[in-house]
Design an enzyme around this catalytic site. Sequence first.
Site, mmCIF file in Angstrom:
data_model
loop_
_atom_site.group_PDB
_atom_site.id
_atom_site.type_symbol
_atom_site.label_atom_id
_atom_site.label_comp_id
_atom_site.label_asym_id
_atom_site.label_seq_id
_atom_site.Cartn_x
_atom_site.Cartn_y
_atom_site.Cartn_z
ATOM 1 N N HIS A 51 1.074 -1.185 0.211
ATOM 2 C CA HIS A 51 -0.172 -0.104 -0.104
ATOM 3 C C HIS A 51 0.653 1.491 -0.132
ATOM 4 O O HIS A 51 2.011 1.014 0.630
ATOM 5 C CB HIS A 51 -0.819 0.254 1.392
ATOM 6 C CG HIS A 51 -1.787 -0.985 1.541
ATOM 7 N ND1 HIS A 51 -1.372 -2.207 2.076
ATOM 8 C CD2 HIS A 51 -3.030 -1.244 1.320
ATOM 9 C CE1 HIS A 51 -2.359 -3.064 2.349
ATOM 10 N NE2 HIS A 51 -3.416 -2.610 1.616
ATOM 11 N N ASP A 244 -5.124 -13.182 -4.091
ATOM 12 C CA ASP A 244 -4.723 -13.163 -2.675
ATOM 13 C C ASP A 244 -4.785 -14.430 -2.002
ATOM 14 O O ASP A 244 -5.690 -15.012 -1.800
ATOM 15 C CB ASP A 244 -5.292 -11.984 -1.909
ATOM 16 C CG ASP A 244 -4.699 -10.684 -1.965
ATOM 17 O OD1 ASP A 244 -5.271 -9.939 -1.370
ATOM 18 O OD2 ASP A 244 -4.042 -10.444 -2.885
ATOM 19 N N ASP A 256 -6.521 -14.418 7.981
ATOM 20 C CA ASP A 256 -5.156 -14.245 7.176
ATOM 21 C C ASP A 256 -4.244 -15.101 7.601
ATOM 22 O O ASP A 256 -2.999 -15.017 7.982
ATOM 23 C CB ASP A 256 -4.862 -12.730 7.351
ATOM 24 C CG ASP A 256 -5.628 -11.876 6.312
ATOM 25 O OD1 ASP A 256 -5.729 -10.715 6.832
ATOM 26 O OD2 ASP A 256 -6.531 -12.412 5.720
HETATM 27 C C1 DIG Z 1 -7.081 -7.347 2.753
HETATM 28 O O1 DIG Z 1 -7.300 -8.479 2.277
HETATM 29 C C2 DIG Z 1 -6.648 -6.317 1.585
HETATM 30 C C3 DIG Z 1 -5.519 -5.419 2.022
HETATM 31 O O2 DIG Z 1 -4.817 -6.207 2.943
HETATM 32 C C4 DIG Z 1 -5.207 -4.780 0.774
HETATM 33 O O3 DIG Z 1 -5.715 -3.730 0.296
HETATM 34 C C5 DIG Z 1 -5.386 -5.794 -0.118
HETATM 35 C C6 DIG Z 1 -3.898 -6.166 -0.892
HETATM 36 O O4 DIG Z 1 -4.436 -7.278 -1.638
HETATM 37 N N1 DIG Z 1 -5.903 -7.062 0.525
HETATM 38 MN MN MN Z 2 -6.175 -9.434 0.325
HETATM 39 MN MN MN Z 3 -7.909 -10.752 4.238
#
Ligand code: DIG
Ligand code: MN
Ligand code: MN
Length: 379
Positions: A51, A244, A256
């Site tokens: 970020h 992700d 997470d």
């Molecule tokens: C949360 O899953 C989000 C933030 O961490 C970020 O903006 C984004 C990046 O992939 N995932």
């Molecule tokens: Mn994410």
């Molecule tokens: Mn997340």
Amino acid sequence: MPNVEPKLSIGLWCTAFAGTEVFGSATRPPLDPMDNLRLIARAGAWGFNFHDDDLVPFGSDVQETDRVLQETRRVMDGEGLVASMATTNMFAHPAFKDGALTSADARVRAYARQKAMRAADMGAELGCSVFVMWGGREGLEVEASRDPREALAWYRDGVEFVARYLADSGYGMQIAIEPKPSEPRGDIFLPTAGSVLGFIATLDPAVRDRVGVNPEVQHARMVNLNFVHEVAQCLDAGKLPHIDLGAQKPGRFDQDLRFGAEDIKETFFLVKLLDDAHWDGPHAFDVKPYRSDTPDDLEDLVRGNIRSYRLLLERVDEFRADAEIQELLAECRVDAAGVPDDVDALRAFAFDVDELAARRLPYQRLDQAVVELLMGVRR
Ligand code: DIG
Ligand code: MN
Ligand code: MN
């Protein structure tokens, strides 16, 4: 051998997560971004994601921003680390307390666009290929506060603005909108991959091709969705510029967790789907250390993600080479030999529905074989 050598990246915000949460203060000291880059490289990652505020302190002027980016480039070159994805933090600052691109305050919506532009400039400067937009604050708790159609129109204006900015600036970055159903907002707009795909279809055709989905394992499993199917739909639509990766127990807050830490079978089929599809996009770990971790555990977090991904790729190889599994898969299929496909003949065709119903399916043996493969007893 896998079809694709995966490009494995991780977010600066992951290893820098100090453990602060609603019920507890930080358990680890701040992590200098340059030390963080070196840690990520030492742990074996191909690339990193950031970020704006993870790298360049919030409120930095142009000179300080340039200095930090130049220092970052030096460390990247020294460590052989790629800057893969840039994004902007539109969720932490109190100005975004009631949304960013979907705030009912037009000044906040404009500030969010400005912050996104600056973050995109940083990403372009470092050579990123993807710009993620996670609308963590794009939602509400009070349904009366706005008409959701108006919020979606504001969201669309914001995404189109950023997409036009990337195009006009000559930036090659793809936009990847990241779905999440809740947390931090009670309800977040664009909660699933399907919602994002539907939203993309409403975008200005002049920018639509630049916009895709960044699905996250945790965000689907929080609400008991099958993440493999979420990703399959994005692949089917040609809209998977980024992903992700992490782990999550169903029905809980966004944990997470380290990739592979939960639900190893669905995680295996995710790795298999991406490799079957020859998908060569950035495989980004978006995970957090346990609050109980010390700084000495951060490298283990990064290494664990990478090792588990590679081990599952080895299991995919074994799945493809397993004679019994391949025979059972062949049994699952029946071709339509002898069944007409033209309207009149099909209308007149006599199906033996009892025979169709009676067909034996090899699923008990097939699933048992997969479980044994994952247990490592089929080698
Ligand atoms: C949360 O899953 C989000 C933030 O961490 C970020 O903006 C984004 C990046 O992939 N995932
Ligand atoms: Mn994410
Ligand atoms: Mn997340």
